[in-house]
Write an enzyme that holds these catalytic residues in place. Structure first.
Site, mmCIF file in Angstrom:
data_model
loop_
_atom_site.group_PDB
_atom_site.id
_atom_site.type_symbol
_atom_site.label_atom_id
_atom_site.label_comp_id
_atom_site.label_asym_id
_atom_site.label_seq_id
_atom_site.Cartn_x
_atom_site.Cartn_y
_atom_site.Cartn_z
ATOM 1 C CE LYS B 88 -4.053 -2.117 0.271
ATOM 2 N NZ LYS B 88 -5.057 -2.041 -0.799
ATOM 3 C CD GLU B 110 -9.994 3.446 0.239
ATOM 4 O OE1 GLU B 110 -9.840 4.669 0.112
ATOM 5 O OE2 GLU B 110 -9.274 2.616 -0.350
ATOM 6 C CB SER B 377 0.130 -7.960 -1.013
ATOM 7 O OG SER B 377 -0.730 -8.786 -0.244
HETATM 8 C C1 LIG Z 1 -1.592 -6.885 2.562
HETATM 9 C C2 LIG Z 1 -2.723 -6.621 1.635
HETATM 10 N N1 LIG Z 1 -2.796 -7.321 0.489
HETATM 11 C C3 LIG Z 1 -3.802 -7.127 -0.379
HETATM 12 C C4 LIG Z 1 -4.819 -6.235 -0.133
HETATM 13 C C5 LIG Z 1 -5.924 -6.107 -1.121
HETATM 14 O O1 LIG Z 1 -5.952 -4.899 -1.820
HETATM 15 P P1 LIG Z 1 -5.528 -4.805 -3.340
HETATM 16 O O2 LIG Z 1 -6.335 -5.779 -4.097
HETATM 17 O O3 LIG Z 1 -5.821 -3.411 -3.718
HETATM 18 O O4 LIG Z 1 -4.080 -5.105 -3.423
HETATM 19 C C6 LIG Z 1 -4.782 -5.469 1.046
HETATM 20 C C7 LIG Z 1 -5.847 -4.492 1.331
HETATM 21 O O5 LIG Z 1 -6.010 -3.977 2.381
HETATM 22 C C8 LIG Z 1 -3.708 -5.675 1.942
HETATM 23 O O6 LIG Z 1 -3.631 -4.992 3.085
#
Ligand SMILES: Cc1ncc(COP(=O)(O)O)c(C=O)c1O
Lengths: 256, 397
Positions: B88, B110, B377
């Site tokens: 993020k 948000e 992520s």
């Molecule tokens: C660690 C992590 N991975 C994935 C996501 C999913 O979001 P996005 O599909 O935008 O990557 C989030 C959302 O809060 C997240 O915190």
């Protein structure tokens, strides 16, 4: 009896437009309330089609949408309700809803239905100029009005908005979302003056107008739109709001 | 990739927002176009990435897991090692820098899992701006730790009590706040969703993931991965992980969505498996909704994947069959969460664990000279309490 064109009923400059959510608190009462608004003097009635995520609306209308959805609101049921309304009043009607329910019903099919039920126009707060082309072309085909919203921030977009406007022009009185406000500014006066140089359509103002005193403040508009205040009366007196609505509309009309 | 019209990906995308916001959103689009071509902006962002956010992130060969599963070689792109613990931050630093360039002094955002809110609060602290974060009441409860982190960073957190009280409602509330206060405020949208330019801009800032990964693969293995797997909420980490591989047809792209209790139940967030075309949150895309266009309440154990829509470019990539989207249930994700903790010593976010779970299914069907990239992520510290709860373990004495 035929339905008068919005342009004509709002011509005298003293118009009043009332809003209520279809199916709030249920579908039979909701028919009565639209009829009450019309019979107490509303020149146009705006009927909200409930949406799960009404992002331009404040708490009051959001809760009304939820009540309507809990009462089983669907697009088809709203159309049925309008059929019943049409047996009792020929007041000009416009829908207010968000683009998704209309998109799912099908733009063409939705407009055809509006035409067959004599619903004059539609307001969709999440369909700005940039995304209107397809819908506005179809609205013309079915001779329905697509009501343009103009805000305090519209600035140099106003001429383009006016070139697409029909029915009436909806001026949004203030920033933010729907809901009663204690104080309203008259910043909209200059905008309305500008709009008048571009169109002969009647100009209505709405968002946050909830008292006769505020209604009087907007004497420079052709009509005022009152939503949350009406919805609050229905919330307070779900099954016997007729009398309250009558008093409110009469007081507001008198303030015009 | 060709698009029919600016801001559109095939039939998806667009700018379905109230007239009141059009000037503000257009200003963001114009500024983004200018910034993207401005070397000063690009250098400033690169410096923040490298000196503040801990980029580049590692590409790590998960040898234990690859051996145990007995198939393809698995590599983790370690976005969990970024400052604030998730991808993020990439998007937030980019947008905060843009907001600063526009002279804005207040950031709003948000958040679902709280990761995007923490990242926004962090950038605001760093750049001397105010931050106000909108978070569904249900999420403030299940991610209480992140709420306090945001507060420590000086942000104000507003629990959102309307609607289903989760991520979609937080998005509604943030847009509403923006309409009330557009002049000094910038909305840092946290995923590749919403009206143009957000899906494109978020992709641009998140593309650093695949830009790095592409050269790391070439450097470390001499070739590109065969498959790239990423979890999809709104789709920001996934589009960032896919971006620089989209034009390499030999690289399969897989988005993993949250099936919750299963795609055949109504406790799911699997938009691609169960959704249909609609227009919501400023964009035309795929949504979980009733035949009437009412947006469905959704469910996943993961607050970050608990969203009834998906970014428009993903809907397009699926339509043209350039990417595929698969569902993973809560149970499978929790099993993967525990598995990589024990095999690789990594506590990953429950969102990322959805991607890991699919890699665990796929790897054994591939040969040992093939390679999979899993976009890790985020890190899982924020999820520890929720996982304990899920397992029925009481960690509060
Ligand atoms: C660690 C992590 N991975 C994935 C996501 C999913 O979001 P996005 O599909 O935008 O990557 C989030 C959302 O809060 C997240 O915190």
């Amino acid at each position: 009896m035929t339905v008068e064109k919005i342009e004509n009923v709002l011509k005298n400059g003293k118009g009043f437009i009332g809003f209520t959510v279809a199916g709030d608190p249920n579908f039979s009462k909701s028919v009565d309330y639209v009829v009450s608004l019309a019979e107490s003097g509303a020149d146009v009635v705006e009927i909200g089609i409930a949406f799960s995520d009404p992002s331009a609306d404040g708490d009051t209308i959001m809760k009304a949408d939820l009540r309507a959805l809990n009462a089983g609101s669907t697009t088809e049921r709203v159309f049925e309700m309008v059929g019943k309304i049409r047996e009792r009043t020929q007041v000009p009607l416009v829908f207010l809803t968000y683009v998704n329910p209309v998109f799912k019903y099908g733009f063409d099919r939705f407009l055809a239905k509006m035409q067959s039920l004599n619903v004059e126009g539609i307001i969709m707060p999440d369909m700005p100029l940039e995304e209107q082309a397809e819908f506005v072309t179809l609205a013309e085909k079915y001779e329905r009005s697509f009501i343009q919203l103009v805000t305090l921030k519209s600035g140099n977009r106003i001429p383009k908005l006016m070139s697409r406007a029909s029915g009436f022009v909806y001026v949004v009185s203030s920033l933010g979302i729907t809901g009663a406000r204690k104080k309203l500014t008259t910043e909209s006066r200059a905008i309305i003056e500008k709009i008048r140089t571009l169109t002969d359509l009647p100009i209505a103002i709405g968002f946050g107008i909830s008292t006769p005193k505020q209604v009087a403040q907007f004497d420079y508009a052709d009509a005022v739109i009152v939503g949350s205040a009406i919805v609050s009366e229905i919330e307070a007196h779900p099954y016997d709001a007729e009398h309250y609505l009558e008093n409110m509309v009469q007081a507001m009309k008198a303030a015009r | 990739m060709t698009s029919s019209k600016k801001g559109y990906y095939g039939v998806y995308g667009g700018q379905f927002i109230p007239e009141l916001l059009v000037p503000a959103v257009t200003a963001v689009a114009d500024e983004f176009e200018a910034a993207k071509n401005d070397p000063t902006f690009k250098t400033a962002l690169k410096n923040l990435f490298d000196e503040y956010a801990n980029r580049p992130s590692l590409l790590y060969h998960a040898k234990n897991m690859s051996t145990k599963l007995g198939g393809a070689q698995i590599y983790f792109k370690r976005e969990d090692l970024n400052h604030t613990g998730a991808h993020k931050i990439n998007n937030v630093l980019g947008q905060a820098l843009l907001a600063k360039r526009m002279g804005k002094t207040r950031l709003i955002a948000e958040t679902g899992a709280g990761q995007h809110g923490v990242a926004t609060a962090t950038a605001a602290a760093l750049m001397g701006m105010e931050a106000e974060i909108f978070m569904g009441k249900e999420d403030t409860d299940r991610q209480a730790l992140n709420v306090y982190r945001m507060e420590l960073l000086g942000a104000k957190v507003h629990p959102v009590t309307t609607g289903t009280q989760v991520l979609k409602d937080a998005v509604n509330a943030t847009f509403q706040d923006w309409t009330k206060r557009v002049d000094d405020t910038y909305y840092v949208l946290g995923s590749a969703v919403g009206p143009y330019p957000f899906p494109e801009m978020v992709k641009y800032f998140q593309s650093v993931i695949s830009e790095e990964a592409r050269s790391q693969f070439l450097e470390q293995t001499g070739r590109l991965p065969d498959v790239v797997i990423a979890a999809v909420g709104g789709g920001s980490n996934a589009i960032g992980a896919f971006a620089k591989f989209i034009d390499d047809p030999e690289v399969d792209l897989v988005g993993v969505e949250a099936a919750g209790k299963g795609i055949d139940t109504n406790q799911t967030a699997a938009t691609m498996a169960r959704g249909s075309e609609g227009i919501f949150h400023g964009m035309k895309s795929q949504f979980l909704q009733s035949p009437d266009g009412q947006i469905d309440p959704v469910y996943s154990i993961s607050a970050g994947l608990d969203y009834p829509g998906i970014g428009p470019e993903h809907a397009y990539l699926k339509d043209i069959k350039r990417a595929q989207y698969v569902p993973i249930t809560d149970d499978e994700a929790v099993a993967a969460f525990e598995y990589i903790a024990r095999t690789e010593g990594i506590i990953a976010a429950i969102e990322s664990a959805h991607a890991v779970a699919y890699a665990m299914k796929l790897a054994p069907t591939m040969s040992s000279d093939q390679q999979i990239m899993v976009n890790l992520s985020g890190r899982g510290d924020k999820d520890v309490a929720a996982i304990a709860r899920y397992k029925g373990v009481n960690i509060h004495e």
